[in-house]
Design an enzyme around this catalytic site. Sequence first.
Site, mmCIF file in Angstrom:
data_model
loop_
_atom_site.group_PDB
_atom_site.id
_atom_site.type_symbol
_atom_site.label_atom_id
_atom_site.label_comp_id
_atom_site.label_asym_id
_atom_site.label_seq_id
_atom_site.Cartn_x
_atom_site.Cartn_y
_atom_site.Cartn_z
ATOM 1 N N HIS A 170 3.063 -2.863 -5.269
ATOM 2 C CA HIS A 170 3.375 -1.414 -6.075
ATOM 3 C C HIS A 170 4.664 -1.245 -5.940
ATOM 4 O O HIS A 170 5.294 0.168 -6.910
ATOM 5 C CB HIS A 170 2.524 -0.638 -4.885
ATOM 6 C CG HIS A 170 1.093 -0.405 -4.283
ATOM 7 N ND1 HIS A 170 0.302 -0.364 -5.256
ATOM 8 C CD2 HIS A 170 1.069 -0.921 -3.677
ATOM 9 C CE1 HIS A 170 -1.037 -1.098 -4.833
ATOM 10 N NE2 HIS A 170 -0.961 -0.754 -3.751
ATOM 11 N N ASP A 206 -5.691 -7.561 -5.298
ATOM 12 C CA ASP A 206 -5.959 -7.297 -4.037
ATOM 13 C C ASP A 206 -6.235 -5.871 -4.089
ATOM 14 O O ASP A 206 -6.705 -5.556 -5.860
ATOM 15 C CB ASP A 206 -4.314 -6.575 -3.860
ATOM 16 C CG ASP A 206 -4.066 -5.554 -2.892
ATOM 17 O OD1 ASP A 206 -3.591 -5.779 -1.484
ATOM 18 O OD2 ASP A 206 -4.130 -4.690 -3.078
ATOM 19 N N HIS A 208 -6.044 -2.436 -4.259
ATOM 20 C CA HIS A 208 -5.720 -1.840 -5.253
ATOM 21 C C HIS A 208 -4.421 -2.284 -6.476
ATOM 22 O O HIS A 208 -4.013 -3.641 -6.294
ATOM 23 C CB HIS A 208 -4.515 -0.526 -3.893
ATOM 24 C CG HIS A 208 -4.888 -0.627 -2.795
ATOM 25 N ND1 HIS A 208 -4.544 -1.098 -1.873
ATOM 26 C CD2 HIS A 208 -5.504 0.242 -2.588
ATOM 27 C CE1 HIS A 208 -4.885 -0.605 -1.020
ATOM 28 N NE2 HIS A 208 -5.618 0.412 -1.704
ATOM 29 N N ASP A 295 -7.538 -6.781 1.416
ATOM 30 C CA ASP A 295 -8.085 -5.566 1.719
ATOM 31 C C ASP A 295 -9.397 -5.087 0.936
ATOM 32 O O ASP A 295 -9.601 -4.256 0.828
ATOM 33 C CB ASP A 295 -7.085 -4.183 1.630
ATOM 34 C CG ASP A 295 -6.238 -4.410 -0.412
ATOM 35 O OD1 ASP A 295 -6.356 -5.223 -0.956
ATOM 36 O OD2 ASP A 295 -4.964 -3.586 0.485
#
Length: 355
Positions: A170, A206, A208, A295
Site C-alpha cells: 500500500h 493480497d 487488498h 488475508d
Amino acid sequence: MLIVHPAEHRLHHPQRENYRGRMVDAFEIPARADYVLHAVQQAELAPIIAPDDFGLAPIAQVHSARYLDFLQRFWGQWSEQWRKNFPQRDAEPVDEAFPAVWPIRTLRDDVEPANLAAQLGLYSMDSGSPFTAGTWAASLSASQSALTAARHVLTHGGGAFSLSRPPGHHAGRDFFGGYCFLNHAAITAQWLRDQGLARVAVLDVDYHHGNGTQAIFYDRADVLTVSIHGDPRTEYPFYLGHADEQGQGAGLGYNLNLPLPVGTGFARWMQAVEQGMAQVRAFAPQALVVSLGLDTYGNDPIAGFTLQTADYPVLGAAIRALDLPTVMILEGGYAAAELGNNVVAVLRGFEQGRA
Ligand code: SP5
Ligand code: ZN
C-alpha cells in the site's frame, strides 16, 4: 528455495490501531511473523538466513527523498516534542502516532509543514496505520530482506521468500498506509530492473489492492503490475484498484486489476489468478515478484474471501509453473495463528510444483 527473515521486524510492535475512531487491538503485529517462522522451521522447507545490507540506494529509487527523510526522523522528533509538552505527566509518548489531517483536494502538498502531526498527514493515506518507535528500522529490515531474496533468485534462479513485516504494497512513492511504510515489492522489482533485467512482473495476491505498487509503475511498460483483490467499492484501499485502471502513457496495458466481490471462494479466485498469470506469461518477464498476502483466508478478521489452507498449495504450484526467478514477499494475513500453516502451504505447493 531460500527463506530470508530479519529479526528486526519485532521493532515495529503496535499495540492499538485506530478503526473508525475506536482504538482496537492492532492486527499487523510481530506474532504474525513469529507464527510463520515457527511453521517454516517445523516444515524444514528451506534454509532461513538473515538479510544482507543493500543500503538506502535501492529504496531511494522508489521512494522520494523527503518521504524517506520523514520516516527516519519522525519518531525521534515526535517523542522529543511529547516530552517537552508533557514534562511531568508522560515522559514517553503513547506507543503509536496517527495522522488526523490530510492535504486533500485544494490543499497544498508541496510545502512540508513544520508541525509533526501535519507531516504525518502529508505522508499518509489513512488513520489506521500505527507509526511506532521501531517503524523505520523494521520497515528497512523488510526491504533488505526482500532484496536479499531477490539477489538469491537472480544468482540461482528458483524461488525465495521474504518472511518480513511490516508489509509494503500500500505504500506509495511518498506515503504510508494500510500498515505499509516502504514498498518492498516495488523496491525489489526496481532493483531487478537496475540489475539489467528488461522486464519484471509483480503479481499481487493480497486481499487488498496493491495501490502503492500500481501507482509507482503506472506509467511504465517495463514493470507489469497485476493485482487480484476485494472490490475497492467496498474494500480497502477504496480509492484505487478498479478494473478500468490499465496504466497510462507508455504504461498503458501494463496494469491489470481483477477485483472480486466479498464472499468470493477459491474456484473463482483461482480463475482470476490464472487470468493474471496469463498476462504475466504474455509479458515474458525475466523475473517475478509476488506480493504474498494471505488475508484471502476465510478466517481472516479484516477481509472477505473464503480460501482454506488446502487451497494454498494450488497457488504455490501455479506460481512455480510460471517458471521464473521468483521473489515472494509476505504482505497481509491477520489470522495470525493460522498464517504460518497458510504460508507453508503456498511454499510447499511451490516446491513440489503441484497441489
Ligand atoms: C497489507 C494489508 O493487508 N493491509 C491492510 C490494510 C487494511 N486497513 C483497514 C483495516 C480495517 C480494520 N478493520 C477491523 C474491523 C473488523 N471487523
Ligand atoms: Zn491485505
